[in-house]
Motif scaffolding. Structure first.
Motif, PDB file in Angstrom:
ATOM      1  N   LYS A  89      48.056  31.564  37.767  1.00 33.31           N
ATOM      2  CA  LYS A  89      48.020  32.765  38.477  1.00 33.31           C
ATOM      3  C   LYS A  89      48.442  34.005  37.565  1.00 33.31           C
ATOM      4  CE  LYS A  89      48.960  31.003  43.149  1.00 33.31           C
ATOM      5  NZ  LYS A  89      49.564  31.206  44.288  1.00 33.31           N
ATOM      6  N   ASN A 103      48.675  38.556  36.764  1.00 36.11           N
ATOM      7  CA  ASN A 103      48.602  39.858  37.268  1.00 36.11           C
ATOM      8  C   ASN A 103      47.815  40.646  36.190  1.00 36.11           C
ATOM      9  OD1 ASN A 103      49.655  39.622  39.761  1.00 36.11           O
ATOM     10  ND2 ASN A 103      51.494  40.110  39.137  1.00 36.11           N
ATOM     11  N   LEU A 134      40.749  43.834  33.562  1.00 37.50           N
ATOM     12  CA  LEU A 134      40.314  42.906  34.565  1.00 37.50           C
ATOM     13  C   LEU A 134      38.969  42.254  34.002  1.00 37.50           C
ATOM     14  CD1 LEU A 134      40.486  41.113  37.320  1.00 37.50           C
ATOM     15  CD2 LEU A 134      39.033  43.040  38.238  1.00 37.50           C
ATOM     16  N   VAL A 163      39.136  38.187  33.068  1.00 33.66           N
ATOM     17  CA  VAL A 163      38.331  36.978  33.816  1.00 33.66           C
ATOM     18  C   VAL A 163      37.302  36.601  33.195  1.00 33.66           C
ATOM     19  CG1 VAL A 163      36.412  37.058  35.831  1.00 33.66           C
ATOM     20  CG2 VAL A 163      38.532  38.337  36.043  1.00 33.66           C
ATOM     21  N   SER A 173      37.121  28.093  35.503  1.00 40.83           N
ATOM     22  CA  SER A 173      37.241  28.058  36.783  1.00 40.83           C
ATOM     23  C   SER A 173      36.304  26.876  37.262  1.00 40.83           C
ATOM     24  CB  SER A 173      36.869  29.239  37.477  1.00 40.83           C
ATOM     25  OG  SER A 173      35.650  29.532  37.441  1.00 40.83           O
ATOM     26  N   PRO A 225      36.842  32.576  39.466  1.00 43.08           N
ATOM     27  CA  PRO A 225      38.273  32.942  39.888  1.00 43.08           C
ATOM     28  C   PRO A 225      38.369  33.783  41.013  1.00 43.08           C
ATOM     29  CG  PRO A 225      37.791  33.580  37.453  1.00 43.08           C
ATOM     30  CD  PRO A 225      36.496  33.182  38.052  1.00 43.08           C
ATOM     31  N   THR A 226      39.547  33.568  41.663  1.00 45.46           N
ATOM     32  CA  THR A 226      39.983  34.159  42.898  1.00 45.46           C
ATOM     33  C   THR A 226      40.601  35.600  42.621  1.00 45.46           C
ATOM     34  OG1 THR A 226      40.022  32.322  44.233  1.00 45.46           O
ATOM     35  CG2 THR A 226      41.092  34.459  44.854  1.00 45.46           C
ATOM     36  N   VAL A 227      40.084  36.778  42.746  1.00 43.19           N
ATOM     37  CA  VAL A 227      40.419  38.118  42.438  1.00 43.19           C
ATOM     38  C   VAL A 227      40.907  38.949  43.669  1.00 43.19           C
ATOM     39  CG1 VAL A 227      40.316  40.382  41.187  1.00 43.19           C
ATOM     40  CG2 VAL A 227      39.259  38.097  40.204  1.00 43.19           C
ATOM     41  N   TYR A 263      45.519  43.865  39.757  1.00 43.78           N
ATOM     42  CA  TYR A 263      44.576  42.588  40.509  1.00 43.78           C
ATOM     43  C   TYR A 263      45.498  41.508  40.264  1.00 43.78           C
ATOM     44  CZ  TYR A 263      40.813  45.623  41.093  1.00 43.78           C
ATOM     45  OH  TYR A 263      39.946  46.801  41.576  1.00 43.78           O
ATOM     46  N   VAL A 294      45.108  37.269  39.974  1.00 43.31           N
ATOM     47  CA  VAL A 294      43.897  36.548  39.741  1.00 43.31           C
ATOM     48  C   VAL A 294      44.506  35.229  39.478  1.00 43.31           C
ATOM     49  CG1 VAL A 294      42.230  36.117  37.925  1.00 43.31           C
ATOM     50  CG2 VAL A 294      42.835  38.445  38.468  1.00 43.31           C
ATOM     51  N   GLU A 295      43.653  34.196  40.112  1.00 47.13           N
ATOM     52  CA  GLU A 295      44.078  32.722  40.190  1.00 47.13           C
ATOM     53  C   GLU A 295      42.885  32.022  39.889  1.00 47.13           C
ATOM     54  OE1 GLU A 295      44.776  30.596  44.398  1.00 47.13           O
ATOM     55  OE2 GLU A 295      46.075  32.332  44.078  1.00 47.13           O
ATOM     56  N   THR A 296      43.083  30.832  39.191  1.00 49.66           N
ATOM     57  CA  THR A 296      42.036  29.890  38.892  1.00 49.66           C
ATOM     58  C   THR A 296      42.577  28.477  38.532  1.00 49.66           C
ATOM     59  OG1 THR A 296      39.809  29.644  37.774  1.00 49.66           O
ATOM     60  CG2 THR A 296      41.926  30.544  36.360  1.00 49.66           C
TER      61      THR A 296
END
Length: 291
Positions: free
Chosen positions: A223, A225, A231, A235, A240, A244-246, A255, A257-259
């Motif tokens: 995770k 920021n 961004l 990314v 992933s 990735p989740t944004v 933002y 971001v997690e992956t």
């Protein structure tokens, strides 16, 4: 509902760990107890037995569900229904290979170099006999009760043994000249249990939990920021499973971001993320991944 049999011996510790991580901890009164329990409504009985015997017991419907290597299914010619591979072995995620090995200073370079009457020691006499016969070699195959690698060259000319890494064979001065079988751990059932819809559903659910643990091994959740202006660069760096989740943070200027990332990449990835403008990076373990 299900009678489950797990392997004792080399796979025992890794199997019990897998079930524990799948939230199916195996409980028994001592480390030498062959009877156990799992606090799960789908599992009625648990036994821990030698892997050589498990395929036949499952075939004979003494147990509904078994875990063991493909090597013993083939050695015993058991008629079981495989529900799939479980990619773990005694110490690694590598397959267990059944190989033919000879002394390092032997003149034999390939299996076809072995003469008729060659003396071969193995814990897998039937698998060995079939493999040699298919290649036209009339071998003198002798059952080994362990320490197979120690029997060449004084007692036998070659051995058929199982290995994950080949380390023990090399330490014994042996050289691999052929591979008979690549064996992963499998989860399997008998035809009667497989044809029972309730049992099949329960077995599929258990396999889903086990697969989830194995899929999660070697991966971590990352995770971080990142500001709007960085961004795209961040990314682009991120591996992933799908994407990735944004999520936009309050105020719209940054933002979250997690992956999911392979663990072996993280030492290179984190410095690169920082260089591209990522902040507040968190690395978290994952217990299961269920697609």
């Amino acid at each position: 509902m299900l009678k489950l049999v797990l392997p004792k011996g080399s796979l025992e510790e890794a199997t019990l760990q897998l079930f524990s991580e799948a939230d199916l901890p195996v409980r028994r009164s001592s480390a030498v107890d062959y009877r156990a329990t799992i606090d799960d409504p789908r599992i009625d009985e648990v036994r821990i037995l030698r892997p050589q015997e498990i395929p036949n017991y499952v075939e004979d419907c003494l147990f509904d569900l078994g875990i063991g290597g493909r090597d013993w299914i083939e050695e015993t010619s058991s008629d079981v229904v495989s529900l799939g591979e479980l990619r773990y072995s005694k110490a690694t995620s590598r397959p267990f290979r059944i190989v033919v090995a000879v002394p390092e200073d032997s003149s034999f370079r390939t299996l076809t170099d072995l003469p008729d009457g060659v003396r071969v020691s193995s814990e897998y006499p039937e698998l060995t006999r079939r493999h040699f016969a298919e290649r036209g070699i009339d071998a003198d195959i002798r059952l080994s009760y362990g320490a197979t690698e120690a029997k060449a060259p004084e007692i036998v000319d070659a051995v058929v043994d199982g290995t994950e890494t080949g380390r023990a064979l090399r330490a014994a001065g042996l050289r691999i000249i052929d591979e008979i079988l690549t064996s992963y751990t499998e989860i399997f059932t008998n035809r009667a249990a497989y044809d029972d819809p309730d049992k099949r559903r329960a077995m599929t659910q258990i396999k889903t939990l086990l697969d989830g643990v194995l899929d999660a091994r070697g991966r971590v959740l990352v995770k971080l920021n990142v500001g709007r202006e960085h961004l795209d660069a961040v990314v682009e760096l991120l591996p992933s499973m799908k994407a990735p989740t944004v999520n936009e943070l309050w105020g719209g200027e940054a933002y979250a971001v997690e992956t999911v990332v392979p663990k072996h990449q993280i030492n290179v990835l984190i410095p690169e993320l920082l260089e591209q403008g990522a902040t507040d990076i968190i690395e978290m373990p994952i217990s299961k991944i269920v697609p």
